[in-house]
Design a protein around this motif. Structure first.
Motif, PDB file in Angstrom:
ATOM      1  N   ASP A  89      87.725  97.100  21.030  1.00 31.20           N
ATOM      2  CA  ASP A  89      86.885  96.703  22.155  1.00 31.20           C
ATOM      3  C   ASP A  89      86.813  97.847  23.164  1.00 31.20           C
ATOM      4  OD1 ASP A  89      86.665  94.229  20.981  1.00 31.20           O
ATOM      5  OD2 ASP A  89      88.287  93.345  22.174  1.00 31.20           O
ATOM      6  N   CYS A  90      85.681  97.936  23.845  1.00 32.82           N
ATOM      7  CA  CYS A  90      85.510  98.949  24.891  1.00 32.82           C
ATOM      8  C   CYS A  90      86.571  98.720  25.972  1.00 32.82           C
ATOM      9  CB  CYS A  90      84.107  98.817  25.487  1.00 32.82           C
ATOM     10  SG  CYS A  90      83.868  99.762  27.007  1.00 32.82           S
ATOM     11  N   TYR A  91      87.316  99.748  26.314  1.00 33.45           N
ATOM     12  CA  TYR A  91      88.389  99.526  27.291  1.00 33.45           C
ATOM     13  C   TYR A  91      87.867  99.261  28.692  1.00 33.45           C
ATOM     14  CZ  TYR A  91      88.300 104.562  28.804  1.00 33.45           C
ATOM     15  OH  TYR A  91      87.960 105.791  29.283  1.00 33.45           O
ATOM     16  N   ASN A  92      86.624  99.597  28.945  1.00 30.70           N
ATOM     17  CA  ASN A  92      86.096  99.388  30.292  1.00 30.70           C
ATOM     18  C   ASN A  92      85.465  98.010  30.470  1.00 30.70           C
ATOM     19  OD1 ASN A  92      85.512 100.409  32.979  1.00 30.70           O
ATOM     20  ND2 ASN A  92      83.369 100.413  32.339  1.00 30.70           N
ATOM     21  N   CYS A  93      84.607  97.600  29.538  1.00 31.38           N
ATOM     22  CA  CYS A  93      83.907  96.325  29.728  1.00 31.38           C
ATOM     23  C   CYS A  93      84.356  95.252  28.742  1.00 31.38           C
ATOM     24  CB  CYS A  93      82.389  96.523  29.628  1.00 31.38           C
ATOM     25  SG  CYS A  93      81.794  96.863  27.960  1.00 31.38           S
ATOM     26  N   GLY A  94      85.094  95.632  27.717  1.00 32.63           N
ATOM     27  CA  GLY A  94      85.647  94.641  26.799  1.00 32.63           C
ATOM     28  C   GLY A  94      84.746  94.253  25.640  1.00 32.63           C
ATOM     29  N   ILE A  95      83.519  94.752  25.633  1.00 29.00           N
ATOM     30  CA  ILE A  95      82.586  94.416  24.554  1.00 29.00           C
ATOM     31  C   ILE A  95      83.074  95.020  23.232  1.00 29.00           C
ATOM     32  CG2 ILE A  95      81.050  96.435  24.689  1.00 29.00           C
ATOM     33  CD1 ILE A  95      78.667  94.563  24.488  1.00 29.00           C
ATOM     34  N   GLN A  96      82.796  94.329  22.142  1.00 31.88           N
ATOM     35  CA  GLN A  96      83.225  94.837  20.846  1.00 31.88           C
ATOM     36  C   GLN A  96      82.402  96.070  20.462  1.00 31.88           C
ATOM     37  OE1 GLN A  96      83.294  91.908  17.704  1.00 31.88           O
ATOM     38  NE2 GLN A  96      84.266  93.330  16.263  1.00 31.88           N
ATOM     39  N   ILE A 126      85.132 103.629  24.056  1.00 32.75           N
ATOM     40  CA  ILE A 126      84.236 102.890  24.950  1.00 32.75           C
ATOM     41  C   ILE A 126      82.848 102.768  24.331  1.00 32.75           C
ATOM     42  CG2 ILE A 126      85.440 103.454  27.105  1.00 32.75           C
ATOM     43  CD1 ILE A 126      83.454 105.622  27.653  1.00 32.75           C
ATOM     44  N   CYS A 127      82.110 101.774  24.829  1.00 35.28           N
ATOM     45  CA  CYS A 127      80.762 101.541  24.308  1.00 35.28           C
ATOM     46  C   CYS A 127      79.798 102.584  24.899  1.00 35.28           C
ATOM     47  CB  CYS A 127      80.301 100.117  24.667  1.00 35.28           C
ATOM     48  SG  CYS A 127      79.961  99.874  26.421  1.00 35.28           S
ATOM     49  N   ASP A 128      78.616 102.669  24.347  1.00 32.96           N
ATOM     50  CA  ASP A 128      77.684 103.706  24.800  1.00 32.96           C
ATOM     51  C   ASP A 128      77.271 103.504  26.260  1.00 32.96           C
ATOM     52  OD1 ASP A 128      76.239 101.437  24.179  1.00 32.96           O
ATOM     53  OD2 ASP A 128      74.631 102.472  23.112  1.00 32.96           O
ATOM     54  N   ALA A 129      77.138 102.227  26.698  1.00 32.32           N
ATOM     55  CA  ALA A 129      76.739 101.968  28.090  1.00 32.32           C
ATOM     56  C   ALA A 129      77.811 102.472  29.054  1.00 32.32           C
ATOM     57  CB  ALA A 129      76.493 100.478  28.303  1.00 32.32           C
ATOM     58  N   CYS A 130      79.080 102.206  28.733  1.00 32.11           N
ATOM     59  CA  CYS A 130      80.166 102.641  29.623  1.00 32.11           C
ATOM     60  C   CYS A 130      80.341 104.157  29.572  1.00 32.11           C
ATOM     61  CB  CYS A 130      81.467 101.929  29.273  1.00 32.11           C
ATOM     62  SG  CYS A 130      81.427 100.172  29.694  1.00 32.11           S
ATOM     63  N   ASN A 131      80.150 104.716  28.395  1.00 34.35           N
ATOM     64  CA  ASN A 131      80.223 106.187  28.264  1.00 34.35           C
ATOM     65  C   ASN A 131      79.174 106.824  29.179  1.00 34.35           C
ATOM     66  OD1 ASN A 131      80.649 108.782  27.423  1.00 34.35           O
ATOM     67  ND2 ASN A 131      80.529 108.340  25.232  1.00 34.35           N
TER      68      ASN A 131
HETATM   69 ZN   LIG Z   1      81.794  99.140  27.693  1.00 40.22          ZN
END
Ligand SMILES: [Zn+2]
Length: 325
Positions: A2-9, A35-40
């Motif tokens: 999971d993304c460490y920032n927002c938790g999304i898989q 992390i997911c692309d949005a958080c990156n």
């Molecule tokens: Zn994220």
């Protein structure tokens, strides 16, 4: 993962390649499950910007090639030293970053970034030459070694050799968090570091400059310029922390956990920026348990070493640029 920032898989459609150490600093270590692309993207436009703004130009000035970049970004520019001298003039005067000096009351922009630069070059150059006339310049030694003061017939300029600040330290903590998580360690022990990265801890009590004077963290080679990450989980002292060196002069300790109950960890990563290779090196921190409570005092006492490290780096940088002529 999971993304460490927002938790999304993190799945195929939203994964992204995260540089553990910012690409702008010459970082080459990457991971696609942090992390997911949005958080990156979010961090790329916030914390990374702050880190890049303060120290990103040093990788350019060293002529370090960035990850996945064919273009030679070697930059050769004039710099204003703490003594007000115009230094390092190369053939391709095309800075990628704007340069400015802090006069104490305001920041003066010396150079615009590439593009705007060409037309400003000549005007700025003559302005600077006038401003910092060699013959009438007086360098006044301030009692505080991190401050500089230059006086001449046309100006009385003060500034400090300063890096840091809340967002900058958050950016540094994020690099350390990236490294910790990329090694597969549990997010549970990194909860405070994560909160700090997210901006949820107002008063910084976990990220400190660290320049011990009683021992060497590692054997620094004469011409070495490297990035270092050293992750330590000490079960005996119940401490979990990451030590980081960027260009060997931004040396920071990030305390993850003061009541660490996890496994023994000793992971070190050293990237030789000059030769562009990962190298093996022994890095060890002698951190007595009670020191984590007085880190602010230790940090304050380290100013002189901080400056010495910066001066060493600047000398190497200038030498490398001159050798290139
Ligand atoms: Zn994220």
């Amino acid at each position: 993962m999971d993304c460490y920032n927002c938790g999304i898989q993190i799945e195929e459609h939203n994964k992204s390649e995260e540089h553990v150490i910012n690409n702008s600093l010459g970082g080459h270590l990457t991971s696609t499950n942090l992390i997911c692309d949005a958080c990156n993207n979010f961090f790329g436009h916030s914390l990374d910007v702050e880190v890049d703004a303060q120290i990103g130009m040093f990788s350019d000035l060293l002529g370090i090639k960035r990850h996945r970049e064919n273009k030679d970004r070697r930059v050769r520019i004039e710099m204003i030293s703490e003594k007000g001298e115009v230094k390092v003039v190369g053939r391709k005067m095309r800075p990628l970053h704007e340069l400015s000096i802090d006069t104490g009351t305001k920041r003066i922009k010396l150079f615009e970034a590439e593009g705007k630069y060409e037309r400003l070059k000549l005007a700025k150059k003559s302005e600077l030459t006038k401003k910092f006339k060699v013959e009438d310049r007086e360098y006044i030694q301030e009692p505080d070694k991190t401050k500089w003061h230059v006086k001449n017939s046309k100006s009385d300029t003060r500034g400090n050799i300063g890096f840091g600040g809340y967002d900058y330290f958050r950016g540094i903590a994020r690099i350390c968090l990236n490294f910790y998580l990329s090694k597969g360690h549990s997010i549970n022990y990194a909860a405070r570091a994560l909160d700090f990265v997210k901006g949820k801890i107002e008063h910084n009590d976990l990220v400190f400059y660290y320049y011990p004077t009683t021992y060497d963290v590692h054997q620094l080679d004469k011409e070495e310029v490297s990035h270092i990450l050293h992750l330590r989980g000490d079960t005996r002292k119940k401490l979990l922390y990451t030590y980081i060196e960027l260009f060997n002069f931004q040396n920071v300790l990030v305390i993850f956990d003061k009541d660490y109950e996890g496994n023994e960890i000793n992971d070190t990563y050293v990237y030789d920026l000059v030769n562009g290779i990962e190298v093996n090196k022994t890095v060890s921190i002698r951190l007595p348990r009670h020191h984590v409570e007085i880190m602010h005092m230790i940090e304050r006492d380290a100013d002189r070493e901080h400056l010495a490290r910066y001066n060493r780096f600047q000398q190497i940088m200038e030498k490398r640029q001159l050798l290139d002529d």
